[in-house]
Design a protein around this motif. Structure first.
Motif, PDB file in Angstrom:
ATOM      1  N   ILE A 247       0.881  -1.173   0.000  1.00 30.68           N
ATOM      2  CA  ILE A 247       0.000   0.000   0.000  1.00 30.68           C
ATOM      3  C   ILE A 247       0.911   1.213   0.000  1.00 30.68           C
ATOM      4  O   ILE A 247       1.803   1.333   0.844  1.00 30.68           O
ATOM      5  CB  ILE A 247      -0.929  -0.001   1.226  1.00 30.68           C
ATOM      6  CG1 ILE A 247      -1.852  -1.230   1.162  1.00 30.68           C
ATOM      7  CG2 ILE A 247      -1.753   1.285   1.283  1.00 30.68           C
ATOM      8  CD1 ILE A 247      -2.718  -1.408   2.400  1.00 30.68           C
ATOM      9  N   THR A 248       0.704   2.103  -0.946  1.00 31.17           N
ATOM     10  CA  THR A 248       1.657   3.182  -1.179  1.00 31.17           C
ATOM     11  C   THR A 248       0.927   4.455  -1.597  1.00 31.17           C
ATOM     12  O   THR A 248      -0.196   4.388  -2.110  1.00 31.17           O
ATOM     13  CB  THR A 248       2.662   2.746  -2.273  1.00 31.17           C
ATOM     14  OG1 THR A 248       3.665   3.744  -2.428  1.00 31.17           O
ATOM     15  CG2 THR A 248       1.955   2.506  -3.600  1.00 31.17           C
ATOM     16  N   PRO A 249       1.523   5.636  -1.398  1.00 33.35           N
ATOM     17  CA  PRO A 249       0.898   6.870  -1.885  1.00 33.35           C
ATOM     18  C   PRO A 249       0.692   6.844  -3.398  1.00 33.35           C
ATOM     19  O   PRO A 249       1.476   6.234  -4.143  1.00 33.35           O
ATOM     20  CB  PRO A 249       1.908   7.953  -1.486  1.00 33.35           C
ATOM     21  CG  PRO A 249       2.634   7.383  -0.311  1.00 33.35           C
ATOM     22  CD  PRO A 249       2.743   5.918  -0.603  1.00 33.35           C
ATOM     23  N   ALA A 250      -0.360   7.503  -3.847  1.00 31.93           N
ATOM     24  CA  ALA A 250      -0.727   7.475  -5.265  1.00 31.93           C
ATOM     25  C   ALA A 250       0.375   8.006  -6.170  1.00 31.93           C
ATOM     26  O   ALA A 250       0.481   7.599  -7.330  1.00 31.93           O
ATOM     27  CB  ALA A 250      -2.012   8.272  -5.484  1.00 31.93           C
ATOM     28  N   SER A 251       1.232   8.912  -5.673  1.00 31.88           N
ATOM     29  CA  SER A 251       2.292   9.467  -6.508  1.00 31.88           C
ATOM     30  C   SER A 251       3.306   8.418  -6.937  1.00 31.88           C
ATOM     31  O   SER A 251       4.074   8.648  -7.880  1.00 31.88           O
ATOM     32  CB  SER A 251       3.015  10.598  -5.768  1.00 31.88           C
ATOM     33  OG  SER A 251       3.536  10.141  -4.525  1.00 31.88           O
ATOM     34  N   SER A 252       3.310   7.252  -6.267  1.00 34.72           N
ATOM     35  CA  SER A 252       4.237   6.182  -6.650  1.00 34.72           C
ATOM     36  C   SER A 252       3.956   5.669  -8.060  1.00 34.72           C
ATOM     37  O   SER A 252       4.779   4.955  -8.637  1.00 34.72           O
ATOM     38  CB  SER A 252       4.143   5.024  -5.659  1.00 34.72           C
ATOM     39  OG  SER A 252       4.440   5.452  -4.346  1.00 34.72           O
ATOM     40  N   GLN A 253       2.789   6.013  -8.619  1.00 34.38           N
ATOM     41  CA  GLN A 253       2.440   5.571  -9.973  1.00 34.38           C
ATOM     42  C   GLN A 253       3.259   6.280 -11.049  1.00 34.38           C
ATOM     43  O   GLN A 253       3.213   5.897 -12.209  1.00 34.38           O
ATOM     44  CB  GLN A 253       0.964   5.863 -10.261  1.00 34.38           C
ATOM     45  CG  GLN A 253      -0.019   5.150  -9.362  1.00 34.38           C
ATOM     46  CD  GLN A 253      -1.442   5.581  -9.679  1.00 34.38           C
ATOM     47  OE1 GLN A 253      -2.132   4.974 -10.479  1.00 34.38           O
ATOM     48  NE2 GLN A 253      -1.868   6.653  -9.040  1.00 34.38           N
ATOM     49  N   THR A 254       4.005   7.307 -10.666  1.00 36.97           N
ATOM     50  CA  THR A 254       4.678   8.146 -11.658  1.00 36.97           C
ATOM     51  C   THR A 254       5.609   7.351 -12.555  1.00 36.97           C
ATOM     52  O   THR A 254       5.601   7.515 -13.780  1.00 36.97           O
ATOM     53  CB  THR A 254       5.476   9.262 -10.956  1.00 36.97           C
ATOM     54  OG1 THR A 254       4.597   9.984 -10.092  1.00 36.97           O
ATOM     55  CG2 THR A 254       6.076  10.216 -11.976  1.00 36.97           C
ATOM     56  N   GLN A 255       6.439   6.483 -11.973  1.00 36.46           N
ATOM     57  CA  GLN A 255       7.396   5.707 -12.763  1.00 36.46           C
ATOM     58  C   GLN A 255       7.376   4.254 -12.300  1.00 36.46           C
ATOM     59  O   GLN A 255       8.339   3.762 -11.707  1.00 36.46           O
ATOM     60  CB  GLN A 255       8.805   6.293 -12.629  1.00 36.46           C
ATOM     61  CG  GLN A 255       8.959   7.677 -13.242  1.00 36.46           C
ATOM     62  CD  GLN A 255      10.358   8.228 -13.074  1.00 36.46           C
ATOM     63  OE1 GLN A 255      11.046   7.945 -12.105  1.00 36.46           O
ATOM     64  NE2 GLN A 255      10.784   9.022 -14.036  1.00 36.46           N
ATOM     65  N   PRO A 256       6.296   3.536 -12.565  1.00 36.13           N
ATOM     66  CA  PRO A 256       6.199   2.150 -12.081  1.00 36.13           C
ATOM     67  C   PRO A 256       7.075   1.207 -12.889  1.00 36.13           C
ATOM     68  O   PRO A 256       7.292   1.425 -14.088  1.00 36.13           O
ATOM     69  CB  PRO A 256       4.718   1.826 -12.285  1.00 36.13           C
ATOM     70  CG  PRO A 256       4.322   2.670 -13.454  1.00 36.13           C
ATOM     71  CD  PRO A 256       5.111   3.946 -13.335  1.00 36.13           C
ATOM     72  N   PRO A 257       7.591   0.159 -12.276  1.00 32.83           N
ATOM     73  CA  PRO A 257       8.334  -0.839 -13.035  1.00 32.83           C
ATOM     74  C   PRO A 257       7.377  -1.684 -13.867  1.00 32.83           C
ATOM     75  O   PRO A 257       6.172  -1.735 -13.592  1.00 32.83           O
ATOM     76  CB  PRO A 257       9.009  -1.677 -11.934  1.00 32.83           C
ATOM     77  CG  PRO A 257       8.101  -1.535 -10.759  1.00 32.83           C
ATOM     78  CD  PRO A 257       7.543  -0.155 -10.837  1.00 32.83           C
ATOM     79  N   PRO A 258       7.876  -2.360 -14.888  1.00 31.43           N
ATOM     80  CA  PRO A 258       6.998  -3.248 -15.684  1.00 31.43           C
ATOM     81  C   PRO A 258       6.410  -4.349 -14.803  1.00 31.43           C
ATOM     82  O   PRO A 258       7.030  -4.805 -13.843  1.00 31.43           O
ATOM     83  CB  PRO A 258       7.961  -3.832 -16.725  1.00 31.43           C
ATOM     84  CG  PRO A 258       9.122  -2.897 -16.764  1.00 31.43           C
ATOM     85  CD  PRO A 258       9.251  -2.322 -15.395  1.00 31.43           C
TER      86      PRO A 258
END
Length: 307
Positions: A247-258
């Motif tokens: 569970i992580t802050p939404a901003s972590s979506q900026t550069q997700p790994p494949p």
């Protein structure tokens, strides 16, 4: 010897006439002549040859003129730099940030600051919340971007730190794209009760750790943490590799790994807040310029180097 003596000397050396030099300096000629003789006495050698035909520099005077130019130029630069420093346009700013700040508005803030204050040296360090608080208190860091719960925030204000909210964002579930829940648009937390978790150590970000643990407890379970990692990108990479969910802050979506997907949390609007923190006693013009930039990036007003 004072700077004004050098200015008097340069004026006479360039005009080669005491009357014209006095007029240029807006002083009377006799005091100017006295000041030049006093300067020659300080230097210990004649700087001018004086005769009925006029005034000429001696060999020593020609050398002294070149050095006087350098001293006056250095003095002017010192004045300009002092004025720029008073406006926060030059100096060094030490910025700490938790990793997740790099996925939020921090890059925008840094870009805006560098645009308006290009001659300020920025020293940025990715470090945990507790480490930042220690460095701020000791004076080893000027400003930090971190997350605090209300009790910790109250304690830090009591210690003389100024806390200013800069943005907030919801939590999301990150899980492998082939996970059984990945096809759902939103995930209820009880559905994660039997999952393995990859998560931050509490020392890295006490606020996020405590918030997520509280969310899970409210959903009726304690998360089974099988792997910890200090960096957000490491956690996401491990989740993408199938080691668990997080569970992580939404901003972590900026550069997700494949191989990773993010899903909203159903049934809750719990958010986490990023704070900018600095010492209330720190009246550095460079810090003040940075604070203006932070507020400008949030739309309060546009920063300018002239402020």
């Amino acid at each position: 010897m004072e700077l004004r003596h050098l200015r008097y000397f340069v004026a006479v050396a360039e005009e080669l006439h005491f009357g014209r030099a006095a007029k240029r300096l807006h002083i009377a000629q006799p005091p100017l002549s006295q000041q030049i003789r006093a300067l020659e006495a300080d230097v210990g050698v004649p700087l001018f040859n004086r005769n009925q035909r006029g005034v000429a520099l001696t060999p020593a005077g020609r050398v002294f003129l070149q050095e006087a130019y350098k001293v006056l130029a250095d003095a002017e630069q010192a004045i300009l730099k002092a004025q720029r420093a008073s406006r926060g346009e030059i100096g060094v700013l030490r910025i700490g940030f938790v990793t997740s700040a790099a996925y939020g508005k921090l890059p925008e803030i840094i870009r805006a600051f560098r645009e308006h204050y290009p001659d300020v040296t920025l020293e940025l360090q990715d470090e945990g919340t507790l480490a930042q608080l220690e460095r701020l208190q000791s004076g080893a860091q000027d400003v930090g971007f971190l997350r605090l719960d209300e009790s910790m925030a109250t304690a830090q204000r009591a210690e003389g730190l100024h806390l200013e909210p800069v943005w907030h964002e919801p939590f999301m579930v990150a899980l492998p794209e082939r996970h059984r829940l990945a096809s759902q648009p939103a995930i209820a937390l009880p559905e994660l009760a039997n999952e393995d978790f990859v998560f931050l150590p509490r020392a890295r970000s006490p606020n996020i750790y405590d918030q997520v643990m509280a969310l899970c407890r409210d959903a009726g379970f304690s998360p089974r943490i099988v792997q910890e990692a200090s960096l957000t990108q490491t956690i996401l990479a491990l989740v993408a590799a199938g080691l668990g969910v997080t569970i992580t802050p939404a901003s972590s979506q900026t550069q997700p790994p494949p191989g990773l997907v993010f899903r909203a949390i159903a049934g809750t609007t719990c958010e986490t807040q990023m704070l900018a923190v600095w010492r209330e006693s720190d009246h550095s013009p460079t810090l003040a310029a940075f604070v203006r930039t932070v507020r400008g990036a949030l739309g309060e007003f546009a920063p300018t180097a002239a402020e």
